[in-house]
Write an enzyme that holds these catalytic residues in place. Sequence first.
Site, PDB file in Angstrom:
ATOM      1  N   ASP A 144       0.751  -1.234  -0.026  1.00  0.00           N
ATOM      2  CA  ASP A 144      -0.064  -0.030   0.059  1.00  0.00           C
ATOM      3  C   ASP A 144       1.016   1.194  -0.119  1.00  0.00           C
ATOM      4  OD1 ASP A 144      -2.299   1.604   0.367  1.00  0.00           O
ATOM      5  OD2 ASP A 144      -1.356   1.618   2.571  1.00  0.00           O
TER       6      ASP A 144
ATOM      7  N   ASP B 256      -0.195   5.170   0.767  1.00  0.00           N
ATOM      8  CA  ASP B 256      -0.345   5.997   1.980  1.00  0.00           C
ATOM      9  C   ASP B 256      -0.328   5.531   3.563  1.00  0.00           C
ATOM     10  OD1 ASP B 256      -0.905   8.943   1.775  1.00  0.00           O
ATOM     11  OD2 ASP B 256      -2.163   8.386   0.085  1.00  0.00           O
TER      12      ASP B 256
ATOM     13  N   ASP C  46      -1.488  -0.370   5.988  1.00  0.00           N
ATOM     14  CA  ASP C  46      -1.797   0.169   7.279  1.00  0.00           C
ATOM     15  C   ASP C  46      -3.278   0.110   7.623  1.00  0.00           C
ATOM     16  OD1 ASP C  46      -2.419   2.212   5.291  1.00  0.00           O
ATOM     17  OD2 ASP C  46      -2.441   3.685   6.936  1.00  0.00           O
TER      18      ASP C  46
HETATM   19 MG   LIG Z   1      -2.884   3.272   3.546  1.00  0.00          MG
END
Ligand SMILES: [Mg+2]
Length: 263
Positions: A10, A12, A217
Site C-alpha cells: 500500500d 499512503d 496500514d
Molecule cells: Mg494506506
Amino acid sequence: MRRYPLYIFDLDGTLYRGDEAIPHAADTVRRLVEEGSAVRYFTNNSGQTREFFARKLQTMGFPCEPGMVYSTATGVAALCRERGVDRVFCVGEPGLVQTLREAAVEVVNADAKGRVWPCGEASAVVVGICRSFTYALLDAALQCLLKGASYWATNTDATYPLEGGRLEPGAGSLVAAVSTCAGRGPDLVVGKPSPWIVRQILEETGVAPQDALLVGDRPETDLACGRTLGCPTCLVLTGVTRQAPPDQAFCEDLRGLLDPTLR
Ligand SMILES: [Mg+2]
C-alpha cells in the site's frame, strides 16, 4: 520474517504520508529488491497516472517503474479490456481519463485535458474521486445507467486522509450519490477491499498467493483484499492503525520485514 518472492505495498501510511517518505520504508524496499524479491505498489487512488506515482516514489528513493504501480485507474482499464468495453462514461479526474485513453478506451464525456462533462452515452459508467463533481454530471451518469450501462466504482472509501489529519470526501461519497439515484449499488468495485486488482497482480507476476505478502496500514482494506485469495498479510503501524488486531502479523515500521525473528 521469511522472505517472500513478491511484496505488494500500500502507499499512503505505509510508504509515505503526503509528500514525506516514512522513515526506513525506502531502505527496506530497496533491500528486498536487491535480494531478489519482486515488488508491486497498489493504491486505491484513481486520480493520477502510473507515471505520476512512479515519479513520486522514485523521488523518495523507492525502486519503481510505472509498470510496478497498480491503481484503481489501471484496474478499471484492465476491467474494460477483460469485459470488452471500449466506451465509458466517467465520473473522475483527468488521471483516470488519461489512463483509460492510454488503454484505448474512449471516455465519451471528457475533453482533451481529461476534464469530464455531463454528456454522452456509454456501455459502462465508472465512478471515482472527482473534484469537479456536479449535479449535472450526476444526472448524466444516471441517464447512462437507466439506459442499461454497467456500473463500476473505483473504490468506496468514505474519506481520504491528508497531511495534518485533514479528511477529504473520498470516492465512496460520490458512489453513494450515484447509487442513491440509480436505486442500486455498483456491479463491481475494483479497489480494496475487493480482491480484483490483487488477482491481476498475481496473474501478471505469475506468483502464487501464498508467496505474495500484502503490506498495508488498514487491515479492513489493504489486507482484506488479498486474504480471500490466500495471501499472507502484514500490518504496519506507521499509518492509521495504532494497534494490531489479535492474530494479525504486524511490525512497528517496515524494518520488521527484514527481521528474521518476527513471524
Ligand atoms: Mg494506506
